[in-house]
Design a protein around this motif. Structure first.
Motif, short mmCIF file in Angstrom:
data_model
loop_
_atom_site.label_atom_id
_atom_site.label_comp_id
_atom_site.label_asym_id
_atom_site.label_seq_id
_atom_site.Cartn_x
_atom_site.Cartn_y
_atom_site.Cartn_z
N ASN A 2 -12.01 -14.03 7.48
CA ASN A 2 -10.73 -13.54 8.01
C ASN A 2 -9.59 -13.83 7.04
O ASN A 2 -8.62 -14.47 7.37
N ARG A 83 -4.49 -5.73 25.15
CA ARG A 83 -5.28 -6.93 24.89
C ARG A 83 -6.72 -6.61 24.52
O ARG A 83 -7.32 -7.27 23.68
N LYS A 86 -6.63 -5.27 21.03
CA LYS A 86 -5.94 -6.12 20.06
C LYS A 86 -4.90 -5.29 19.30
O LYS A 86 -4.86 -5.28 18.07
N GLN A 472 -2.95 -12.81 16.42
CA GLN A 472 -3.50 -12.47 15.11
C GLN A 472 -4.89 -11.87 15.29
O GLN A 472 -5.68 -12.36 16.09
N ALA A 473 -5.12 -10.81 14.60
CA ALA A 473 -6.46 -10.22 14.64
C ALA A 473 -6.68 -9.46 13.36
O ALA A 473 -5.73 -8.95 12.75
N ALA A 474 -7.94 -9.38 12.98
CA ALA A 474 -8.25 -8.67 11.74
C ALA A 474 -8.32 -7.18 12.02
O ALA A 474 -8.79 -6.77 13.08
N ASP B 53 -9.71 -12.47 25.11
CA ASP B 53 -8.74 -11.61 24.43
C ASP B 53 -7.42 -12.32 24.16
O ASP B 53 -6.48 -11.72 23.70
N HIS B 55 -7.15 -15.07 22.17
CA HIS B 55 -7.15 -15.87 20.94
C HIS B 55 -7.33 -15.01 19.71
O HIS B 55 -7.82 -13.89 19.80
N PRO B 56 -6.97 -15.55 18.55
CA PRO B 56 -7.19 -14.79 17.32
C PRO B 56 -8.67 -14.48 17.14
O PRO B 56 -9.53 -15.25 17.54
N GLN B 57 -8.91 -13.35 16.57
CA GLN B 57 -10.28 -12.89 16.46
C GLN B 57 -10.73 -12.79 15.02
O GLN B 57 -9.93 -12.58 14.12
N THR B 58 -12.00 -12.90 14.85
CA THR B 58 -12.56 -12.61 13.53
C THR B 58 -12.94 -11.14 13.51
O THR B 58 -13.10 -10.53 14.55
N PRO B 59 -13.07 -10.58 12.33
CA PRO B 59 -13.40 -9.14 12.28
C PRO B 59 -14.72 -8.87 12.98
O PRO B 59 -15.62 -9.69 12.96
#
Lengths: 721, 60
Positions: A2, A83, A86, A472-474, B53, B55-59
């Motif tokens: 990430n 949500r 994202k 934050q999200a990719a 949904d 929290h920050p996510q990984t790809p």
């Protein structure tokens, strides 16, 4: 992995807006419901021409469906979509436009419906300028939604969103096709379709409005908010996918069950019945799926009023989706149709499923949106119990009213004659049950009012400025890979059953949406085209002629006053109906009926054979005050029809619009006002000669009487020719 | 000749039944595909989406 995360925030302001709109319009809609519930047992409560039952009933249905349930769907959809994807909604401006546009439409409805401006098609009453506004706002919503989908940061699209997508697409389709009409003035239009075709189109719409406005959006909400509130994933995700596809494939076919025993071709109503019965399975699959989501959390239900709301909502969904298929079986339908049974069925769904899911969702959302504790959990509990008892009282009373009236209509005595030939007898019997409904409704509204108070108090405790968390999200990687999926060995069949294709669809929202739309459109086309285009489906009857200009003006008054909310004009081919009303209705009779006015509920008797049944003066007196003629009648009085004047000049426009959609008007295309005047003078003279009031020649009552003397006349003429 | 004459001659009501069978077939196919064994893992992951949904996510 990430290395590159996007930072963004969700638009919760729009969710708060929709939340308030939901609660406020909900209260308004319920209140109007209460008013019309009182008007039935107490006709004196029809206080002014603008506030009679026939005008307020559409306002009630529109308010609870499009204002309350609609705003509830938007509240939940804006919250959960952002949500689950994202991603913030693509355009804040479009979100605002959607919000304000939708509220403006509701206000327009609240003004025009009491004014009597209506297309007279159930749940599609709003006149053409408002219809256009609805289309524009809906498209804005859809564009915003689909662009957001393409900007998402999650590969998989969660099942709730599939339900939303299907709803957005299908509602657009339904709305556009059912509302095709020819304007005859700024706030008057005639449906492009006539008679059988119009009825078919309308109930294709009406049924699917229930499906894609009140069912699929709320299932989407259920699949998001139930797991949230229970803090565990949905019981079976596969079942939810199955649930989705079966609704999309099956629902769209079921519409004709609203038209059993009518002048609709037999194959169409049998098809409708079959598909309705098949719907029972996936619906219960969905209910079980919802309830089992609470597995291992049942102890929480006793403590958490939000879960209680959800449990009752899902149970009500199960009940109404069990009953729906049952009601679509022809023999059950014969008893229940036109009675209060259907009203009870609808309210199990609306008060239980839509209402309780909405309340549960809103109580779950409130502390999160207002960023403070809920003001009072006890009040939530109180709301829950009041509303639950309210629903129970309502449906028990109204189911019994439905069964009672249905059985009375079909009762024959030993001599083979109708046991209750006087229609009003079957009405009086219902009055006590109507009062019980008033009590039930009052409880429900009290609950909702307490809910509003609780929310207001919660809102009052909000922080000075809302915190806007940064998420934050990719971003999605460009290549369309599925990392979770284990490598699939084997041949084509294995690959197929491993659903690579389905995963791909899900990953491509546009394609997925197109497939949904295609499924819906194909089903609809195959269902509708034959009724529209196969000539043999509507055999013409030579003696059926268009309305005279005066009768047409009278028919407009009939539409304006919403008489079709209480009177059907469709006699079914059943002995007890033909015995009571006369020969059953034929498809060919309504070829000039733009729109059809068959009605769906008989609070008063059927009027399809009213022409010639009573003298003109009878109608004049009856409309002035029904209780002077029929003592115990619950029909509203329409004294203003004797003072309102007919706008003869405008009749030309009506006739022209009708002629434009193919009604053979001949001479009247040029001299409609003169023809109308001549007929009105003749009729007024006859009324006066019979001892009636003088000087009615330019009054609306004459036009209405002319119209009321028409239904069924053409068939009688056919007999004498 | 009007459109309805042409359509009338085409005897379209057969198509309604045909379409119904096609729809049922498509539905059965989807059903088999969904419940075929071996995809549990993916579905389990997907079913947790509403829950994680916040929290920050990984790809993915």
């Amino acid at each position: 992995m990430n290395a590159r995360l996007d930072s963004f925030s969700y638009d919760d302001d729009i969710v708060r807006k929709f939340l308030w709109a939901t609660m406020i319009w909900g209260l308004v809609g319920f209140l109007i419901g209460l008013i019309i519930a009182i008007q039935l047992p107490w006709p004196g409560f029809n206080l002014a021409p603008y506030l009679t039952f026939g005008r307020l009933r559409p306002l009630h249905t529109n308010a609870v469906i499009f204002a309350f349930a609609g705003n509830a769907f938007f509240t939940g959809a804006y919250y959960s979509t952002q949500r689950l994807l994202k991603a913030r909604m693509w355009s804040d401006a479009l979100s605002r436009f959607h919000f304000w546009g939708w509220q403006a439409i509701i206000v327009a409805a609240a003004v025009t419906l009491p004014l009597g401006l209506t297309q007279s098609k159930e749940y599609a009453e709003l006149e053409w300028p408002i219809d256009i506004a609805i289309a524009v706002v809906w498209v804005a919503f859809a564009v915003n939604y689909f662009v957001t989908l393409t900007k998402r940061r999650e590969r998989h699209i969660y099942v709730a969103i599939w339900f939303y997508i299907a709803s957005i697409i299908t509602v657009a389709l339904l709305h556009i096709f059912n509302n095709l009409s020819v304007p005859a003035g700024a706030f008057k239009s005639y449906s492009l379709y006539a008679g059988v075709q119009d009825a078919f189109m309308q109930w294709w719409y009406g049924h699917n409005a229930v499906a894609f406005f009140l069912t699929t959006p709320f299932l989407g909400l259920m699949y998001y908010f139930m797991p949230k509130a229970a803090d565990r994933p949905v019981f079976s995700y596969r079942l939810s996918i199955l649930h989705f596809w079966s609704l999309v494939f099956l629902y769209i076919w079921a519409g004709p069950h609203h038209l059993h025993y009518t002048a609709l071709p037999d194959w169409a109503s049998t098809l409708g019945m079959l598909f309705s019965v098949m719907l029972w399975m996936p619906s219960w699959g969905g209910m079980v799926n919802g309830l089992l989501t609470l597995r291992g959390a049942w102890h929480k239900v006793t403590e958490d009023p939000i879960l209680k709301f959800f449990v009752v909502a899902v149970t009500a969904y199960g009940m109404s989706t069990f009953e729906g298929p049952m009601l679509s079986i022809k023999s059950v339908n014969a008893l229940a149709h036109y009675t209060d049974w259907i009203i009870a069925h609808v309210h199990t769904g609306a008060l239980g499923w839509n209402g309780f899911l909405t309340f549960g969702m809103i109580y779950w959302l409130a502390p999160r949106l207002f960023q403070t504790e809920l003001y009072s959990k006890n009040l939530v509990n109180l709301h829950f119990w009041l509303a639950t008892f309210g629903i129970l009282l309502y449906v028990v009373a109204i189911y019994s009213a439905g069964a009672t009236q249905g059985l009375m209509w079909r009762a024959f005595d030993e001599t083979g004659r109708l046991q209750y030939p006087d229609f009003v007898e079957t009405v009086i019997r219902l009055i006590p049950m109507y009062w019980v409904r008033v009590v039930g409704g009052t409880l429900y509204i009290t609950g909702a009012t307490i809910g509003c108070y609780n929310l207001f108090k919660t809102w009052a405790k909000r922080p000075a400025t809302y915190e806007v968390p940064v998420v934050q999200a990719a971003p999605l990687s460009a290549k369309d890979t599925d990392e979770h999926a284990p490598a699939v060995a084997g041949g084509l069949l294995a690959r197929f059953t491993h659903m690579g294709w389905h995963r791909k669809w899900e990953g491509m929202p546009l394609f997925f949406s197109v497939m949904t739309a295609v499924a819906v459109i194909i089903a609809s086309l195959f269902e509708i085209i034959p009724t529209f285009l196969i000539k043999s489906n509507v055999p013409t009857i030579a003696s059926v002629k268009p309305y005279t200009p005066l009768e047409l003006a009278g028919r407009n008054i009939y539409q304006r006053e919403g008489c079709f909310n209480c009177h059907s004009q469709m006699i079914r081919p059943l002995t007890y109906e033909t015995e009571r009303y006369g020969d059953y209705s034929k498809p060919g009779e309504s070829v000039y009926e733009h729109p059809f006015l068959w009605g769906s509920r008989r609070i008063g008797p059927d009027l399809a054979r009213e022409g010639g049944k009573f003298p003109d003066l009878w109608h004049v007196r009856h409309m002035y005050n029904p209780r002077e003629v029929t003592q115990k009648s619950i029909m509203p009085a329409y004294p203003h029809l004797q003072s309102n004047t007919i706008d003869f000049g405008s009749i030309q426009k009506l006739v022209d619009a009708m002629a434009m959609i193919g009604v053979p008007y001949g001479d009247a295309v040029n001299k409609a006002p003169a023809m109308a005047k001549a007929q009105a003078e003749q009729l007024a003279a006859a009324i006066e000669a019979a001892g009636g009031p003088k000087g009615l020649a330019d009054k609306e009552i004459v036009a209405l009487t002319a119209y009321l003397q028409r239904p069924g006349r053409d068939l009688k003429n056919a007999g004498t020719q | 000749m009007r459109l309805s004459d042409i359509m009338g001659a085409a005897n379209l009501s057969v198509y309604a039944e045909l379409a119904m069978i096609l729809f049922l077939a498509a539905f059965v196919v989807i059903m088999i595909a969904i419940f075929a064994p071996g995809r549990k893992h993916t579905y389990d992951a997907a079913s947790r989406m509403p829950l994680d949904d916040e929290h920050p996510q990984t790809p993915r």
